[in-house]
Design a protein around this motif. Structure first.
Motif, PDB file in Angstrom:
ATOM      1  N   ALA A  34       4.881   2.003   3.616  1.00  0.00           N
ATOM      2  CA  ALA A  34       5.948   2.970   3.930  1.00  0.00           C
ATOM      3  C   ALA A  34       7.208   2.509   3.212  1.00  0.00           C
ATOM      4  O   ALA A  34       7.254   1.393   2.687  1.00  0.00           O
ATOM      5  CB  ALA A  34       6.203   3.017   5.432  1.00  0.00           C
ATOM      6  N   SER A  35       8.215   3.374   3.198  1.00  0.00           N
ATOM      7  CA  SER A  35       9.491   2.977   2.585  1.00  0.00           C
ATOM      8  C   SER A  35      10.604   3.808   3.199  1.00  0.00           C
ATOM      9  O   SER A  35      10.356   4.879   3.785  1.00  0.00           O
ATOM     10  CB  SER A  35       9.439   3.154   1.064  1.00  0.00           C
ATOM     11  N   LYS A  49      12.972   8.115   5.644  1.00  0.00           N
ATOM     12  CA  LYS A  49      11.836   7.196   5.562  1.00  0.00           C
ATOM     13  C   LYS A  49      10.536   7.969   5.709  1.00  0.00           C
ATOM     14  O   LYS A  49      10.512   9.072   6.276  1.00  0.00           O
ATOM     15  CB  LYS A  49      11.934   6.105   6.627  1.00  0.00           C
ATOM     16  N   SER A  50       9.456   7.361   5.214  1.00  0.00           N
ATOM     17  CA  SER A  50       8.172   8.046   5.259  1.00  0.00           C
ATOM     18  C   SER A  50       7.056   7.039   4.959  1.00  0.00           C
ATOM     19  O   SER A  50       7.305   5.979   4.388  1.00  0.00           O
ATOM     20  CB  SER A  50       8.191   9.146   4.193  1.00  0.00           C
ATOM     21  N   ASN A  51       5.816   7.399   5.304  1.00  0.00           N
ATOM     22  CA  ASN A  51       4.708   6.469   5.024  1.00  0.00           C
ATOM     23  C   ASN A  51       4.190   6.658   3.598  1.00  0.00           C
ATOM     24  O   ASN A  51       3.015   6.912   3.364  1.00  0.00           O
ATOM     25  CB  ASN A  51       3.578   6.624   6.054  1.00  0.00           C
ATOM     26  N   LEU A  57       9.013   7.556  -2.802  1.00  0.00           N
ATOM     27  CA  LEU A  57      10.246   7.971  -2.111  1.00  0.00           C
ATOM     28  C   LEU A  57      11.389   8.061  -3.124  1.00  0.00           C
ATOM     29  O   LEU A  57      12.209   8.973  -3.065  1.00  0.00           O
ATOM     30  CB  LEU A  57      10.605   6.979  -0.988  1.00  0.00           C
ATOM     31  N   ALA A  58      11.418   7.116  -4.074  1.00  0.00           N
ATOM     32  CA  ALA A  58      12.476   7.111  -5.104  1.00  0.00           C
ATOM     33  C   ALA A  58      12.477   8.438  -5.868  1.00  0.00           C
ATOM     34  O   ALA A  58      13.538   8.973  -6.192  1.00  0.00           O
ATOM     35  CB  ALA A  58      12.284   5.934  -6.051  1.00  0.00           C
ATOM     36  N   ARG A  59      11.288   8.961  -6.147  1.00  0.00           N
ATOM     37  CA  ARG A  59      11.201  10.244  -6.873  1.00  0.00           C
ATOM     38  C   ARG A  59      11.811  11.390  -6.070  1.00  0.00           C
ATOM     39  O   ARG A  59      12.379  12.318  -6.613  1.00  0.00           O
ATOM     40  CB  ARG A  59       9.734  10.575  -7.197  1.00  0.00           C
ATOM     41  N   HIS A  72      14.083  -0.430   2.468  1.00  0.00           N
ATOM     42  CA  HIS A  72      12.894  -1.161   2.945  1.00  0.00           C
ATOM     43  C   HIS A  72      11.631  -0.649   2.280  1.00  0.00           C
ATOM     44  O   HIS A  72      11.483   0.555   2.057  1.00  0.00           O
ATOM     45  CB  HIS A  72      12.752  -0.943   4.463  1.00  0.00           C
ATOM     46  N   THR A  73      10.745  -1.558   1.924  1.00  0.00           N
ATOM     47  CA  THR A  73       9.379  -1.178   1.551  1.00  0.00           C
ATOM     48  C   THR A  73       8.465  -1.976   2.476  1.00  0.00           C
ATOM     49  O   THR A  73       8.628  -3.181   2.619  1.00  0.00           O
ATOM     50  CB  THR A  73       9.059  -1.497   0.071  1.00  0.00           C
ATOM     51  N   ARG A  74       7.540  -1.304   3.137  1.00  0.00           N
ATOM     52  CA  ARG A  74       6.826  -1.919   4.259  1.00  0.00           C
ATOM     53  C   ARG A  74       5.402  -2.371   3.937  1.00  0.00           C
ATOM     54  O   ARG A  74       4.634  -1.632   3.323  1.00  0.00           O
ATOM     55  CB  ARG A  74       6.779  -0.921   5.423  1.00  0.00           C
TER      56      ARG A  74
END
Ligand code: GLU
Length: 258
Positions: A34-35, A49-51, A57-59, A72-74
């Motif tokens: 996730a991030s 945030k999302s899984n 996510l950057a895109r 955060h990157t999970r």
């Protein structure tokens, strides 16, 4: 081995959303479950945030954002990424934070937060709940001393008009800070990621600092407004035993390094 990052940009030296995207992409190497990003803006704190992995996510992360934020990157250790409440940044009612590491006494910490109801399963929620909701007489050092496990933590306080960024390294999990001549501050889990982020954003650091275990910093308007050393608890093993209650693909592998 999640990745954490943060920024406090002075005089628009860098575009905040661009730096957030760069950090999401670089920190992805430390976790793809996730991030997320959180930032202060106009007296509020926003969380996205999302899984999905950081580069994905950057895109999607196109909008301009405020100049103080956390990233955060999970790599999930506890709490399925399919439930977005388990993903970071975690909002425990105003305090919004990201964590790298694993807390083994999460239930014990939450038991001290009488007026707080646990929202998710992730261990990290407990340390942020403790910071925000433990009795008002408990100092930051007394809270930090109770945490068992590994942790580097970054957090924002939604009610803080001065848009303070808080950074704390407890046990093990690494944390680096760089500051430019103009005063902009960037934080990242590793020195290599910090320096590469600066290069990609076209900035240069005047100095780079590695947080000691137990070190806490309060960052305001590009100033290190406070530094404190937290008493560290008894050192815990790097591989806390935990009863994972979600699919094994999210559990830490044997050679897991926080
Ligand atoms: N324990 C936290 C989680 O599961 C942080 C993970 C990590 O740093 O690897 O989200």
């Amino acid at each position: 081995m999640c990745g954490i990052g943060a920024f406090q940009i002075i005089n628009n030296e860098i575009e905040a959303a661009k730096l957030a995207r760069v950090l999401l992409r670089l920190l992805e190497a430390r976790g793809t479950d996730a991030s997320g990003v959180a930032w202060h803006e106009g007296g509020q704190t926003f969380v996205q945030k999302s899984n999905i992995a950081g580069s994905e996510l950057a895109r999607q992360f196109k909008q301009p954002i405020g100049s103080t934020g956390i990233v955060h990157t999970r790599w999930a250790t506890q709490g399925s990424p399919e439930n977005n409440d388990n993903n970071h940044p975690i909002d425990v009612g105003g305090l919004v934070g990201v964590h790298n590491g694993h807390i083994s006494n999460d239930n014990e910490l939450l038991a001290q937060c009488e007026n707080y109801k646990r929202a998710a399963k992730v261990d990290s929620e407990a340390v942020f709940a403790l910071l925000a909701h433990a009795s008002a007489e408990t100092t930051l050092a007394q809270k930090a001393e109770q945490v068992r496990g590994n942790a580097a933590l970054l957090w924002l306080d939604s009610f803080d008009e001065s848009e303070t960024l808080h950074a704390m390294r407890l046990q093990s999990s690494p944390l680096f800070l760089g500051q430019t001549k103009m005063g902009s501050i960037v934080l990242a889990s590793t020195k290599a990621i910090l320096l590469e982020a600066a290069k990609r954003c076209g900035i240069e650091f005047d100095f780079v600092h590695e947080f000691e275990e137990g070190e806490y910093m309060k960052l305001q308007h590009g100033r290190i407004a406070d530094v404190e050393n937290m008493p560290l608890p008894v050192r815990m093993p790097l591989f806390p035993k935990h009863d994972y209650s979600y699919a094994s693909k999210y559990a830490a592998p044997k050679n897991y390094y926080y």
